[in-house]
Scaffold this active site. Structure first.
Site, short mmCIF file in Angstrom:
data_model
loop_
_atom_site.label_atom_id
_atom_site.label_comp_id
_atom_site.label_asym_id
_atom_site.label_seq_id
_atom_site.Cartn_x
_atom_site.Cartn_y
_atom_site.Cartn_z
CG ASP A 234 48.92 35.22 41.94
OD1 ASP A 234 48.13 34.43 41.40
OD2 ASP A 234 48.57 35.97 42.88
CG HIS B 67 45.02 34.26 43.76
ND1 HIS B 67 45.98 35.25 43.68
CD2 HIS B 67 43.94 34.85 44.33
CE1 HIS B 67 45.51 36.37 44.19
NE2 HIS B 67 44.29 36.16 44.58
CB SER C 176 43.02 39.14 43.87
OG SER C 176 43.38 39.00 45.22
#
Length: 365
Positions: free
Chosen positions: A131, A101, A216
């Site tokens: 992911d 992402h 992230s």
């Protein structure tokens, strides 16, 4: 004669003084015993203790320069930023792990190093369900590579820390510390921030180390500075504090190896369109039979579900012996099986339960 008398007096004085002293000590012990006992006990428990906490600086130094800030460009504009880390160097190529992402939708990806280098990276591949994304750059002499640990061997309560770029580049390479709060947490994930319905489920590590937007893709490390997970998300909810999640490093490496080898990531599929039972009006099913499950809204022609006899309007409530609560959990449990395997689906049709065998087909996602 006078000398003898003097010596006699001295001896008598000494004897009297001795007995008076002994009698005085007796009186003290007799009337005030606690004071002496307390004093004795206190002396026994007093210790010379020195406590120091040097923190995790050595462990942080081990990973710090291997961490990169990832910038995702759409055209000439930075559309998103996150974190990644160099996890291996092979054949003059350096490989970087991050989240899917973080780089999704980008036309160009750049990685920034602690020494100021900014290098355009190639996206070797990614997987939206896991992911995970793998980037590659040409290696250079001073490049640092992260040491990989084991999330399997990590224990709840172990000290962990994250390195990342929360919020924006002004706070790049921020270190946050916490503990491993849980393992094998099943977290429902949505493919869109605006989507209130979860699309799939991830098995993740939980930590109370601060995880913010921009973290992230960065490493979650143990106290030895070894990567045990890739920070992926945090739970944002009223009344919730300190709940961050990371993809176990073993899962990430399994996917990254397939991506680097250009292997297809194959997942089984049924070939149905579906909704959560909880999102369907109760006029379409009998709530006395089930309140959870997956409502089939369409069946693709010639798909595994079509060939097995699954019909529009069926409600899937089990895969083999595992109860299915929602679409997200159907995918999570379905993806435990391989293409070509047979599974049993328990469905509710016309207010009756039926068990239908399905041979799973292949889907790229």
């Amino acid at each position: 004669m006078e000398k003898k008398n003097n010596w006699l007096i001295k001896i008598i004085v000494i004897i009297i003084t001795f007995f008076l002293g002994a009698f005085g000590m007796y009186l003290l012990f007799h009337f005030y015993p606690n004071e002496f006992i307390t004093a004795t006990n206190t002396t026994k428990v007093v210790k010379d203790v020195s406590i120091t906490d040097t923190g995790l600086s050595e462990a942080v130094n081990k990973i710090y320069d291997a961490v990169v800030v990832v910038e995702t460009y759409v055209g000439k504009t930075v559309a998103a930023s996150g974190t990644g880390f160099v996890y291996k160097v092979e054949d003059d190529k350096a490989y970087i792990l991050t989240n899917n992402h973080v780089i999704s939708g980008g036309t160009k990806i750049y990685v920034n190093f602690t020494d100021g280098k900014k290098i355009e990276a190639e996206v070797l591949g990614s997987d939206s369900y896991a992911d995970i994304a793998v980037l590659s750059i040409d290696s250079f002499d001073s490049i640092s590579v992260a040491s990989l640990g084991s999330s399997d061997n990590a224990k709840v309560g172990d000290t962990v820390f994250a390195v990342g770029a929360p919020l924006d580049s002004a706070y790049s390479w921020t270190v946050t510390r916490g503990i491993l709060s849980g393992k094998n947490r099943l977290i429902e994930v949505s493919s869109s921030n605006s989507n209130s319905t979860s699309d799939w489920v991830m098995s993740a590590l939980q930590t109370d180390a601060a995880i913010n937007s921009g973290n992230s893709g960065g490493p979650l490390c143990n106290a030895n500075g070894e990567v045990i997970g890739i920070t992926s998300m945090k739970l944002v909810k009223s009344g919730v504090e300190g709940m961050g999640f990371a993809i176990p490093i073993e899962t990430a490496i399994d996917y990254s190896d397939k991506i680097i080898k250009n292997e297809d990531i194959k997942r089984p599929y049924l070939g149905i369109s579906m909704y959560n039972v909880t999102d369907i009006s109760q006029k379409y099913y009998d709530s006395s039979l089930t309140t959870t499950g997956v409502f089939v809204t369409d069946v693709q022609k010639d798909s595994p579900a079509y060939k097995a006899g699954i019909e529009k309007g069926d409600i899937i409530i089990k895969i083999n012996d595992t109860a299915i609560e929602s679409v997200a959990y159907l995918k999570y449990n379905l993806y435990k099986y391989n293409v070509g395997e047979k599974i049993s689906l328990t469905v509710i049709r016309d207010d009756e339960k039926e068990v239908i065998e399905v041979t799973l087909g292949e889907s790229g996602n």
